[in-house]
Design a protein around this motif. Structure first.
Motif, short mmCIF file in Angstrom:
data_model
loop_
_atom_site.label_atom_id
_atom_site.label_comp_id
_atom_site.label_asym_id
_atom_site.label_seq_id
_atom_site.Cartn_x
_atom_site.Cartn_y
_atom_site.Cartn_z
N LYS A 23 -7.57 -1.06 2.64
CA LYS A 23 -6.66 -1.82 1.78
C LYS A 23 -5.52 -0.90 1.36
CE LYS A 23 -7.36 -5.29 -1.70
NZ LYS A 23 -8.35 -5.94 -2.51
N THR A 57 -2.02 -0.82 -5.15
CA THR A 57 -3.17 -1.73 -5.12
C THR A 57 -4.32 -1.08 -4.36
OG1 THR A 57 -1.60 -3.54 -5.13
CG2 THR A 57 -3.84 -4.09 -4.50
N ALA A 60 -5.98 1.50 -6.51
CA ALA A 60 -6.81 0.83 -7.53
C ALA A 60 -8.11 0.34 -6.89
CB ALA A 60 -6.04 -0.32 -8.15
N ASN A 148 7.06 -3.18 -7.13
CA ASN A 148 6.80 -1.82 -7.64
C ASN A 148 5.39 -1.31 -7.35
OD1 ASN A 148 5.28 -3.16 -9.47
ND2 ASN A 148 6.41 -2.50 -11.28
N SER A 149 4.54 -2.15 -6.77
CA SER A 149 3.22 -1.65 -6.36
C SER A 149 3.30 -1.01 -4.97
CB SER A 149 2.21 -2.80 -6.35
OG SER A 149 2.65 -3.83 -5.49
N PHE A 166 16.24 0.57 -9.69
CA PHE A 166 16.95 -0.29 -8.76
C PHE A 166 17.80 -1.29 -9.56
CE2 PHE A 166 13.54 1.16 -6.02
CZ PHE A 166 14.15 1.25 -4.78
N ALA A 167 18.92 -1.73 -8.97
CA ALA A 167 19.78 -2.71 -9.65
C ALA A 167 18.99 -3.99 -9.89
CB ALA A 167 20.99 -3.02 -8.77
N THR A 170 18.51 -6.67 -7.14
CA THR A 170 17.73 -6.44 -5.91
C THR A 170 16.71 -7.56 -5.71
OG1 THR A 170 17.89 -4.08 -6.36
CG2 THR A 170 16.29 -4.75 -4.71
N THR A 172 13.37 -8.82 -4.61
CA THR A 172 12.07 -8.19 -4.41
C THR A 172 11.29 -8.94 -3.35
OG1 THR A 172 12.11 -7.52 -6.71
CG2 THR A 172 9.98 -7.45 -5.62
N ASN B 206 -9.37 -5.98 -7.96
CA ASN B 206 -8.53 -4.92 -8.54
C ASN B 206 -8.90 -4.65 -10.00
OD1 ASN B 206 -6.76 -4.49 -6.23
ND2 ASN B 206 -6.11 -6.59 -6.63
N GLU B 251 1.28 -4.99 -10.59
CA GLU B 251 0.51 -3.78 -10.31
C GLU B 251 -0.81 -3.86 -11.07
OE1 GLU B 251 1.54 0.95 -10.40
OE2 GLU B 251 3.15 -0.46 -10.76
N LEU B 252 -1.85 -4.31 -10.38
CA LEU B 252 -3.14 -4.52 -11.05
C LEU B 252 -3.95 -3.24 -11.03
CD1 LEU B 252 -4.00 -8.00 -9.51
CD2 LEU B 252 -3.27 -7.54 -11.85
N PRO B 253 -4.73 -2.94 -12.05
CA PRO B 253 -4.94 -3.78 -13.23
C PRO B 253 -4.03 -3.41 -14.41
CG PRO B 253 -6.56 -2.03 -13.18
CD PRO B 253 -5.67 -1.82 -11.97
N GLU B 318 10.97 -7.08 -13.06
CA GLU B 318 10.66 -5.65 -13.11
C GLU B 318 11.78 -4.90 -13.84
OE1 GLU B 318 8.04 -4.09 -12.18
OE2 GLU B 318 7.06 -5.85 -11.34
N LYS B 319 12.95 -5.51 -13.84
CA LYS B 319 14.12 -4.84 -14.43
C LYS B 319 14.13 -5.05 -15.93
CE LYS B 319 15.28 -4.17 -10.19
NZ LYS B 319 13.94 -4.41 -9.69
#
Lengths: 275, 465
Positions: A23, A57, A60, A148-149, A166-167, A170, A172, B206, B251-253, B318-319
Motif C-alpha cells: 500500500k 497513507t 500509516a 497532501n498525502s 502551493f497556490a 492548484t 488537486t 488507516n 491524510e488519515l488518521p 488544503e490552502k
C-alpha cells in the motif's frame, strides 16, 4: 487414486499460499502492479495485492499493521520513524527500489521547452500566472497538483518550492494519471509527477538556477546527477515482517529480473552496486 | 560472518563518538556509503542497523538505571497566563449595575511520568477555589492574591494496554464536550474529584475510527455535620459517556478531510438534595429549583441528565484562507433532565414555570487559532433552561454564570505568536423563565425585569509557556 492425488496437491498448494499486501505511493502503483503480475506468474503460490492512496497513507498503514510493504515516493520522516520505533521497537527497514526523475509536464502544444527552479517556484506558488512571464504565449497558467498525502506533493514542495505552499488555485488531482489527463486537455496546464507517466504531454527540461543549463529527465542525466529533481522510490517494511515470502519478494524486486520490470514501466533501475 | 564483522567494526568505531544521536547518524552514513560502494547489500545494511540500534538501546537503558535523579527526566512543565477585561451591561442599568472588571488567570502545571504506565499531574491555579473559574479580579487595594490546587491526579495505564487508563484524584475533566464558545454541562475550568475510567478502541485500515468511553464517578461533598439526619448521604456525581470519532479522506488518521465526533451519555447526581449539602455558589451559578422548608438551600432533587453531543469538522481546502486553516466546524448538543421532580416541581418552594428541563445549542465556526497568524471565529446560539442540568458546574461566562438563559455568543481569536493569543467574546443573553431572581445570573425575572437583555464583552490576551 488420481482424484485423491489431485486433492492432495491442491491442499498442498493452498497450504503454501502466501498473501503479500502493498500500500502507499500512487506514483509507484503502476510499478507495483507490474511487479506483482510478473512475480505471481513465476510464483503461483503467492498473491500480491497492490493499492495506492499516497505515501503518507502507506506509512500509516505500515504503522497500524494493515499492509506488509509500504511503497513510498519520499523518504520516511523522522517523526514517522519515531512512531515506528514506538510500535515495532525498531526502525522500519528501508529498501531503495529504483530511481525516478520527478518530471514537469505541459501540454504538447505548449512552446515552452525548459523552466528553472525559481520559475517553477513562482508558477506553483501563484506569483507567475501567465505563460508570457516565462517566455511562452499570452495564456493563463493552469496548475495541476496532488493531494497532501502524496509523497510526490511533499517532495516537489520541499525540493522545488523551498517548502512554500502551493497556490490556492492548484487543482488537486487523485493521482499522477489524473494530472496527465487534465494537462492533456488544457493548453495552459502544468503539473508534476513520476517519469513513468506522461503519455500525451511534454516533459520539460529543468535547470536548478535561473539561466543555468537545463537538462532532460533521461536515465543518463539522472545517473550523472544533472537532472535536478531526482529521487529514490522506496519500500518500507516492519522489521519482523522482513522474512519469508515478503523478504523474497523484496529481494526479487531489486534483482536483475525486478529491475527489468522497473525499466519496462519507465522508471530507472538501481545501479547494481546499490542493491 | 560479514554482518558480524561490520557490526563489531562499526560498534567499536561509533563507541568512540559522544552523543547517541550523532552516533546513530554516523552509523547510518557509514552503512549508506558501504551500500553505495557495493560492499554490502541493502538487506545486510538493514540487518546491521538493527543490531546497532538494539545495542544502543541496551546501553541507554543501562545508563538510565545508573542515574541518581532520573525521575527529573520524566517531568514536564507547562503554564499559561490570561489577562482579561470583562464588561457587563444590562438593558436597564437602573435595576442592575453595569460592571467593568480586570482579571487574570494563571495556571502552572507539572507532569511527572514515573513509569511508562504511571503519570502524576499537578496544577496550581489562581482564583479563590471557585469550581467553575480560575479568574482572579484585580481588586482590594493591591491585596496579595491566592493560589489554589487546580488538579492533582494519577493516571495509570497498564503496559501494552493502550485502550484503557484509570485516573484518580482531582483531574482535568475526562468527559468530552465539543469546543463550544460556551459549554453546556461543565464549564471548561471544572476539575472533577474522584475516579474516572477512559477507554478507547481504534480501528479501520488507516486507524481512522475510534470508539471511546469515559466513565466518571465523582465526589461532590463530604458532609461532616452530625446534626443532620442525612449526614451519611454524601452527594456524588456520575457521568457515563460513549462515542465515536471517525475521519474520512485527506491524510488519515491525523489530518482527515472530514472528522465527525459524536457522543451520548448520562449524567446523574446522587444525594444533592441532602439538607446538609449546599452547592457551591460563589460564582452566582444558581437557577435550579430548590426544595422547600428545611430543604430550601438544596436542589429539589437529583439530576438525571441524558445528553447527546457532536462536532463535525470539514477541511474545505488544503490552502489556508487569509492565513488560517480552511476548517468549517459545526457542533451541537441537546441535554434533557429526566428527573420527574423537576418536571412537576412537586415539593419545591418554586411553583412558577415547571418543566424547565431542556437545554440545547448549536455552533458554527471557521478557522483554527493554534499557530502564529492563524485565527478563528464562531457563532453559537444557546438555550439552557433552569433545571436542564446541575447549575453549580455550568459556564461562568454565560450571563454572569449559571443557567436559565438563552441567547447568542460570538467569539473570535487571533494568534499573534504561537504562544500569544488575542480573543474577544460577546454574549447577548436574556432570561428564559418567569421565575423570580435568585441570584445575579437570573436577572430579568418576573415584573419589569423580565426579558431584560444582558450584554457581556470579554477581551482576552493569553500567553502559553
Amino acid at each position: 487414486m488420481k482424484p485423491i492425488l489431485t486433492i492432495l496437491m491442491a491442499l498442498a498448494i493452498t497450504a503454501q499460499a502466501q498473501n503479500i499486501t502493498i500500500k502507499g505511493s500512487d506514483t509507484m502503483v503502476i510499478l507495483g502492479q507490474k511487479w506483482a503480475e510478473v512475480y505471481m506468474k513465476k510464483n503461483p503460490g503467492v498473491t500480491v495485492q497492490v493499492t495506492g492512496g499516497g505515501s503518507g497513507t502507506g506509512i500509516a498503514a505500515l504503522l497500524n499493521g494493515s499492509t506488509d510493504i509500504c511503497n513510498s515516493s519520499r523518504p520516511i520522516r523522522p517523526s514517522e520513524v519515531a512512531e515506528c520505533v514506538k510500535k515495532f521497537k525498531a526502525r522500519p527497514r528501508e529498501y531503495k527500489t529504483c530511481l525516478d526523475a520527478l518530471s514537469v509536464y505541459v501540454q504538447k502544444d505548449n512552446p515552452i521547452e525548459s523552466l528553472s527552479f525559481p520559475q517553477l517556484e513562482g508558477i506553483f506558488t501563484g506569483k507567475i500566472t501567465n505563460w508570457k512571464a516565462v517566455g511562452g504565449p499570452d495564456l493563463p497558467i493552469s496548475l495541476y497538483g496532488r493531494e497532501n498525502s502524496s509523497g510526490t506533493y511533499e517532495f516537489f514542495k520541499e525540493h522545488v518550492l523551498n517548502k512554500k505552499d502551493f497556490a490556492a488555485s492548484t487543482k488537486t488531482m487523485p493521482g499522477t494519471a489524473a494530472v496527465i489527463q487534465g494537462i492533456a486537455k488544457d493548453k495552459g496546464g502544468i503539473g508534476y509527477g513520476g517519469i513513468a507517466y506522461g503519455e500525451g504531454v511534454k516533459h520539460l527540461k529543468v535547470s536548478k538556477a535561473a539561466g543555468g543549463e537545463a537538462f532532460e529527465p533521461t536515465e543518463q542525466n539522472v545517473f550523472d546527477g544533472k537532472y535536478p529533481i531526482t529521487r529514490y522510490l522506496f519500500n518500507y517494511i516492519a522489521p519482523a515482517k522482513d522474512a519469508g515470502a515478503v523478504a523474497a519478494f523484496i529481494s526479487w524486486c531489486i534483482s536483475d529480473e525486478g529491475q527489468a520490470v522497473v525499466k519496462d514501466v519507465g522508471y530507472f533501475p538501481l545501479p547494481k552496486n546499490m542493491r | 560472518m560479514k554482518h558480524r564483522l561490520i557490526t563489531i567494526t562499526l560498534g567499536a568505531a561509533l563507541a568512540l563518538g559522544c552523543a547517541q544521536t550523532a552516533r546513530a547518524q554516523g552509523g547510518d552514513a557509514i552503512l549508506d556509503l558501504l551500500t553505495k560502494k557495493g560492499i554490502i547489500t541493502q538487506r545486510e545494511a538493514n540487518d546491521v542497523r538493527e543490531q546497532l540500534d538494539s545495542q544502543m538501546a541496551q546501553a541507554v537503558e543501562l545508563h538510565g538505571k545508573g542515574k541518581f535523579s532520573s525521575w527529573l527526566d520524566g517531568v514536564k512543565f507547562s503554564g499559561d497566563l490570561r489577562l482579561r477585561a470583562d464588561n457587563i451591561s444590562h438593558e436597564d442599568y437602573t435595576r442592575d449595575s453595569d460592571r467593568l472588571r480586570f482579571r487574570y488567570r494563571l495556571r502552572l502545571g507539572m507532569e511527572f511520568q514515573f513509569q511508562e504506565w504511571a503519570t502524576v499531574n499537578f496544577r496550581l491555579a489562581s482564583g479563590d477555589g471557585d469550581p467553575v473559574s480560575t479568574n482572579q479580579s484585580f481588586t482590594d487595594t493591591f491585596k496579595k492574591k491566592p493560589i489554589t490546587i487546580d488538579t492533582i491526579s494519577v493516571t495509570l495505564q497498564p503496559p501494552g494496554w493502550n485502550w484503557v487508563k484509570v485516573i484518580g484524584g482531582k483531574m482535568e475533566n475526562p468527559i468530552w464536550q465539543p469546543k463550544f464558545n460556551s459549554p453546556m454541562v461543565y464549564d471548561n475550568d471544572v476539575t472533577p474529584e474522584g475516579v474516572a475510567e477512559v477507554l478507547q478502541y481504534t480501528f479501520g485500515a488507516n486507524s481512522q475510527y475510534r470508539l471511546f468511553g469515559q466513565f466518571g464517578q465523582f465526589v461532590l461533598d463530604e458532609i461532616s455535620t452530625t446534626s443532620s439526619r442525612n449526614n451519611s448521604r454524601d452527594p456524588f456525581l456520575l457521568d457515563f459517556q460513549a462515542g465515536i470519532e471517525a475521519g474520512f479522506g485527506g491524510e488519515l488518521p491525523k489530518k482527515p478531510k472530514l472528522k465527525v465526533t459524536a457522543a451520548g451519555g448520562f449524567m446523574l447526581t446522587h444525594n444533592v438534595n441532602n439538607t446538609g449539602y449546599t452547592p457551591f455558589s460563589d460564582s452566582g451559578n444558581r437557577g435550579n429549583a430548590n426544595g422547600s422548608g428545611s430543604f430550601t438551600n438544596s436542589p429539589l432533587a437529583d439530576f438525571n441528565v441524558v445528553y447527546g453531543r457532536g462536532e463535525i469538522a470539514y477541511l474545505i481546502s488544503e490552502k489556508n484562507f487569509l492565513g488560517t486553516p480552511s476548517v468549517l466546524t459545526l457542533s451541537g448538543e441537546v441535554d434533557k433532565n429526566i428527573a420527574g421532580a423537576y418536571e412537576t416541581l412537586t415539593g419545591s418552594s418554586q411553583t412558577i414555570d415547571p418543566d424547565q428541563t431542556l437545554g440545547w445549542t448549536f455552533q458554527l465556526g471557521f478557522g483554527e487559532a493554534k499557530k502564529k497568524g492563524e485565527w478563528q471565529i464562531a457563532y453559537q446560539y444557546k438555550h439552557q433552561e433552569a433545571d436542564s442540568t446541575f447549575d453549580s458546574l455550568t459556564d461562568s461566562d454565560w450571563g454572569t454564570g449559571g443557567i436559565d438563559r438563552k441567547g447568542h455568543c460570538i467569539k473570535g481569536a487571533y494568534n499573534v505568536r504561537d504562544w500569544w493569543q488575542l480573543g474577544v467574546s460577546t454574549f447577548l443573553t436574556s432570561k428564559i423563565s418567569n421565575r423570580p431572581n435568585s441570584g445575579h445570573n437570573t436577572r430579568g425575572g418576573i415584573g419589569p425585569d423580565h426579558g431584560q437583555e444582558m450584554l457581556r464583552i470579554i477581551v482576552d490576551s493569553s500567553f502559553k509557556f
